[in-house]
Enzyme design. Structure first.
Site, mmCIF file in Angstrom:
data_model
loop_
_atom_site.group_PDB
_atom_site.id
_atom_site.type_symbol
_atom_site.label_atom_id
_atom_site.label_comp_id
_atom_site.label_asym_id
_atom_site.label_seq_id
_atom_site.Cartn_x
_atom_site.Cartn_y
_atom_site.Cartn_z
ATOM 1 N N CYS A 61 0.883 -1.165 0.000
ATOM 2 C CA CYS A 61 0.000 0.000 0.000
ATOM 3 C C CYS A 61 0.919 1.212 0.000
ATOM 4 O O CYS A 61 1.537 1.510 1.016
ATOM 5 C CB CYS A 61 -0.911 0.012 1.224
ATOM 6 S SG CYS A 61 -1.834 1.567 1.349
ATOM 7 N N CYS A 79 -0.195 4.141 2.565
ATOM 8 C CA CYS A 79 -0.122 4.002 4.037
ATOM 9 C C CYS A 79 0.305 2.583 4.382
ATOM 10 O O CYS A 79 1.442 2.224 4.125
ATOM 11 C CB CYS A 79 -1.428 4.394 4.714
ATOM 12 S SG CYS A 79 -2.916 3.659 4.009
ATOM 13 N N SER A 80 -0.588 1.775 4.940
ATOM 14 C CA SER A 80 -0.183 0.439 5.370
ATOM 15 C C SER A 80 -1.370 -0.509 5.327
ATOM 16 O O SER A 80 -1.467 -1.408 6.150
ATOM 17 C CB SER A 80 0.390 0.498 6.782
ATOM 18 O OG SER A 80 -0.547 1.109 7.654
ATOM 19 N N CYS A 81 -2.288 -0.330 4.356
ATOM 20 C CA CYS A 81 -3.461 -1.195 4.230
ATOM 21 C C CYS A 81 -3.010 -2.655 4.197
ATOM 22 O O CYS A 81 -2.096 -3.010 3.445
ATOM 23 C CB CYS A 81 -4.234 -0.850 2.957
ATOM 24 S SG CYS A 81 -4.913 0.818 2.995
#
Lengths: 205, 115
Positions: A104, A107-109
């Site tokens: 991602c 961000c950090s999905c």
């Protein structure tokens, strides 16, 4: 939350987070016990062994695999895994021709119900920036050399879908049970930065 | 509503989907060739900058979701289709990269035009 007096100084983000948490608690906007329960859930109860069970089931049950690739959310829920950050799932299958890898970039999905919380490197800028532009170089750093003749398909999962890679079943595992197969499935193989482990006594081609 | 320890299991196992049960027509069909808009919003977006102005193909229609650009700023909801869109690595990074490699990103209706 008690803190020891000795030890290295806290990082700025840690201090900031603690300050915000105290403020929200004092204002009655959060219950710290609920936060502890959330952290406990994702640190100790939910993790990549869930995803490994999904993969192993798909390896032994063609009907389940077909459902998993057609409607991952429903198929994963069949095994009891659902919820936060896994509400809408997609599973992508590795084959001899295609190797999938997840990121991602914004961000950090990450699919929490099946993989737990993301590793730090997954959230860090270097992985996010580099794996889209140079997936082969990044995978090499993870010890994975993908043949030039195999397509690397990088999934930038920045919207509302959460993804899981279905790694290839290792050779020589025909006689293993579903449980034994699950032990070969690593977190990294379900992100696509690794392969499933070889069966004992087998070396990977 | 205050999150209390007793409701944590229900919250974590249910989650909160951004999928919307609205009857919104898709602007694109699987196989359509698209061009990503060259837009540079200063407010919230889920469109990665490196995809702007690039040419891709609609690979999968995920259905209708809340539009993050509006949702994040409490603007009137604008639910729309979100698609998996495939790009060749060469379209994004030039001729030095492997010609087989591809990248798929989940993009909303408003991010793209037909080409």
């Amino acid at each position: 939350m008690s803190r020891p007096h000795a030890g290295p100084p806290e990082s700025d983000p840690a201090i900031l987070t603690r300050a915000i948490e105290s403020l929200l608690t004092e204002k009655g906007l959060i219950d710290p016990k609920a936060l502890d329960a959330m952290v406990d859930t994702y640190e100790n109860k939910i993790g990549p062994r869930n995803g490994a069970k999904v993969v192993a089931r798909a390896w032994v049950d063609p009907g389940y695999k077909a459902r998993l690739l057609a409607d991952a959310t429903a198929a994963i829920k069949e095994l009891g895994f659902s919820g936060l950050q896994g509400e809408d799932m997609v599973v992508v299958e590795n084959t001899a021709d295609v190797h999938n890898v997840l990121v991602c970039t914004l961000c950090s999905c990450y699919p929490w119900p099946t993989l737990g919380l993301p590793p730090n490197w997954y959230k860090a800028a270097p992985y996010r920036a580099r794996v889209v532009a140079d997936p082969r170089g990044v995978l090499k750093e993870f010890g994975l050399e993908v043949p030039e003749t195999t397509e690397i398909r990088t999934w930038d999962t920045t919207a509302e879908l959460r993804y899981l890679v279905l790694p290839q079943r290792p050779a020589g595992t025909e006689n293993l049970s579903e449980e034994q197969l699950a032990d070969l499935v690593t977190r990294d193989s379900m992100i696509g930065v690794g392969l499933a482990k070889a069966a004992r006594g087998e070396t990977r081609a | 509503m205050l999150l209390t320890p007793d409701i944590v299991p229900a919250v974590t196992s249910t989650g909160a989907t951004a999928r919307v049960a609205a009857n919104v027509a898709p602007r694109f069909r699987v196989g359509d060739q698209i061009l990503v808009n060259n837009i540079h919003p200063t407010t919230h977006t889920r469109l990665p900058a490196y995809l702007r102005g690039k040419r891709g193909v609609i690979e999968r229609d995920h259905g209708v979701f809340a539009y993050p650009e509006h949702h994040a700023h409490h603007l009137p909801e604008k639910p729309q289709h979100c698609y998996a869109v495939r790009f060749t690595a060469r379209e994004l990074w030039g001729s030095a990269v492997n010609s087989r490699d591809t990248l798929v990103a989940d993009l909303f209706d408003d991010y793209m035009e037909l080409r």
